[in-house]
Motif scaffolding. Structure first.
Motif, PDB file in Angstrom:
ATOM      1  N   ARG A 134      15.431  83.016  59.834  1.00 24.48           N
ATOM      2  CA  ARG A 134      14.819  83.505  61.077  1.00 24.48           C
ATOM      3  C   ARG A 134      14.441  84.977  60.946  1.00 24.48           C
ATOM      4  O   ARG A 134      15.057  85.733  60.213  1.00 24.48           O
ATOM      5  CB  ARG A 134      15.804  83.380  62.234  1.00 24.48           C
ATOM      6  CG  ARG A 134      16.124  81.989  62.671  1.00 24.48           C
ATOM      7  CD  ARG A 134      17.054  82.033  63.897  1.00 24.48           C
ATOM      8  NE  ARG A 134      17.489  80.717  64.275  1.00 24.48           N
ATOM      9  CZ  ARG A 134      18.595  80.142  63.819  1.00 24.48           C
ATOM     10  NH1 ARG A 134      19.367  80.770  62.974  1.00 24.48           N
ATOM     11  NH2 ARG A 134      18.929  78.944  64.211  1.00 24.48           N
ATOM     12  N   ALA A 168      11.915  77.017  58.208  1.00 28.40           N
ATOM     13  CA  ALA A 168      12.965  76.012  58.055  1.00 28.40           C
ATOM     14  C   ALA A 168      12.486  75.012  57.019  1.00 28.40           C
ATOM     15  O   ALA A 168      11.307  74.678  56.968  1.00 28.40           O
ATOM     16  CB  ALA A 168      13.230  75.307  59.381  1.00 28.40           C
ATOM     17  N   ALA A 220      13.681  68.393  67.234  1.00 28.65           N
ATOM     18  CA  ALA A 220      15.040  68.812  66.872  1.00 28.65           C
ATOM     19  C   ALA A 220      15.033  70.122  66.087  1.00 28.65           C
ATOM     20  O   ALA A 220      15.839  71.024  66.355  1.00 28.65           O
ATOM     21  CB  ALA A 220      15.727  67.709  66.064  1.00 28.65           C
ATOM     22  N   ILE A 221      14.128  70.247  65.133  1.00 30.87           N
ATOM     23  CA  ILE A 221      14.117  71.465  64.316  1.00 30.87           C
ATOM     24  C   ILE A 221      13.621  72.668  65.128  1.00 30.87           C
ATOM     25  O   ILE A 221      14.100  73.779  64.937  1.00 30.87           O
ATOM     26  CB  ILE A 221      13.303  71.278  63.001  1.00 30.87           C
ATOM     27  CG1 ILE A 221      13.611  72.414  62.015  1.00 30.87           C
ATOM     28  CG2 ILE A 221      11.813  71.213  63.273  1.00 30.87           C
ATOM     29  CD1 ILE A 221      15.020  72.478  61.529  1.00 30.87           C
ATOM     30  N   THR A 238      14.240  73.235  68.245  1.00 34.92           N
ATOM     31  CA  THR A 238      15.406  73.679  69.013  1.00 34.92           C
ATOM     32  C   THR A 238      16.333  74.508  68.125  1.00 34.92           C
ATOM     33  O   THR A 238      16.814  75.565  68.532  1.00 34.92           O
ATOM     34  CB  THR A 238      16.160  72.464  69.588  1.00 34.92           C
ATOM     35  OG1 THR A 238      15.272  71.761  70.456  1.00 34.92           O
ATOM     36  CG2 THR A 238      17.396  72.898  70.351  1.00 34.92           C
ATOM     37  N   GLN A 239      16.559  74.046  66.900  1.00 36.64           N
ATOM     38  CA  GLN A 239      17.435  74.779  65.976  1.00 36.64           C
ATOM     39  C   GLN A 239      16.854  76.139  65.600  1.00 36.64           C
ATOM     40  O   GLN A 239      17.572  77.128  65.521  1.00 36.64           O
ATOM     41  CB  GLN A 239      17.655  73.967  64.699  1.00 36.64           C
ATOM     42  CG  GLN A 239      18.837  73.039  64.777  1.00 36.64           C
ATOM     43  CD  GLN A 239      19.216  72.554  63.395  1.00 36.64           C
ATOM     44  OE1 GLN A 239      18.492  71.764  62.802  1.00 36.64           O
ATOM     45  NE2 GLN A 239      20.333  73.036  62.897  1.00 36.64           N
ATOM     46  N   LYS A 259      17.077  78.589  68.511  1.00 34.61           N
ATOM     47  CA  LYS A 259      18.450  78.926  68.893  1.00 34.61           C
ATOM     48  C   LYS A 259      18.822  80.256  68.231  1.00 34.61           C
ATOM     49  O   LYS A 259      18.599  80.449  67.042  1.00 34.61           O
ATOM     50  CB  LYS A 259      19.410  77.822  68.436  1.00 34.61           C
ATOM     51  CG  LYS A 259      20.830  78.019  68.933  1.00 34.61           C
ATOM     52  CD  LYS A 259      21.691  76.797  68.676  1.00 34.61           C
ATOM     53  CE  LYS A 259      22.063  76.704  67.226  1.00 34.61           C
ATOM     54  NZ  LYS A 259      23.012  75.628  66.950  1.00 34.61           N
TER      55      LYS A 259
END
Length: 185
Positions: free
Chosen positions: A64, A86, A171-172, A174-175, A178
């Motif tokens: 990130r 990612a 899903a990714i 959201t990760q 985060k």
């Protein structure tokens, strides 16, 4: 890059702008600009070194807030921000410095944000990973300083491999988001 030619062109530009290139504040400007261009456009000659990998596995690796600076190819003004990467390894992982070098390889060029996003995703995906996501959040000085003069930010994304699937994508995302600050600057 031919540094002597760049110096000459910058000197000519200074004259065209109505300035005196021999005055104290401008005397060294052509050399400074040539040196700066060598650095900020160094992506044309760089290698991301993605061939250096380690035998490890993980479901997902997320880097990130990789800071970048680039130059808009339309106005030659900076755009800058954060890149989030990612990927789902396929038995091998990359060192974090390799991801930063990959960002530098493409950001240190005349560029547009959308192509920057795609180039990073495509090169990482070509290394045989299961999937890649690249998110780029940036401010563009060409929009802030001229034209519409607005503070809007641009976000762009690229999804490859398993992350092209709607559920995996959600899903990714959201990760990645985060623990990522709302303010990137």
């Amino acid at each position: 890059m031919d540094e002597e030619r760049v110096k000459k062109l910058v000197r000519e530009l200074i004259i065209e702008l109505g300035e005196d290139p021999t005055r104290e504040g401008l005397r060294e400007t052509p050399e400074r600009i040539a040196n700066m261009y060598k650095e900020i456009f160094g992506g044309y000659d760089s290698d991301s070194e993605l061939s250096v990998q380690f035998s490890e596995d993980s479901d997902v690796v997320i880097a990130r807030n990789i800071q970048f600076y680039s130059m808009c190819e339309h106005h030659m003004l900076p755009f800058y921000g954060k890149i989030h990467i990612a990927y789902s390894p396929n038995g091998r992982v990359f060192g974090i410095s390799k991801l930063v070098r990959l960002v530098e390889k493409y950001s240190k060029r005349l560029q547009i944000q959308e192509r920057l996003t795609k180039n990073i995703a495509d090169e990482l995906n070509a290394q045989g990973v299961n999937g890649v996501v690249v998110l780029v959040d940036a401010e563009h000085l060409c929009m802030k300083m001229r034209g519409v003069k607005n503070d809007a930010m641009l976000s762009s994304s690229a999804f490859r491999g398993i992350y092209e699937n709607k559920e995996e994508k959600a899903a990714i995302m959201t990760q990645i988001r985060k623990n990522t600050t709302d303010s990137y600057f």
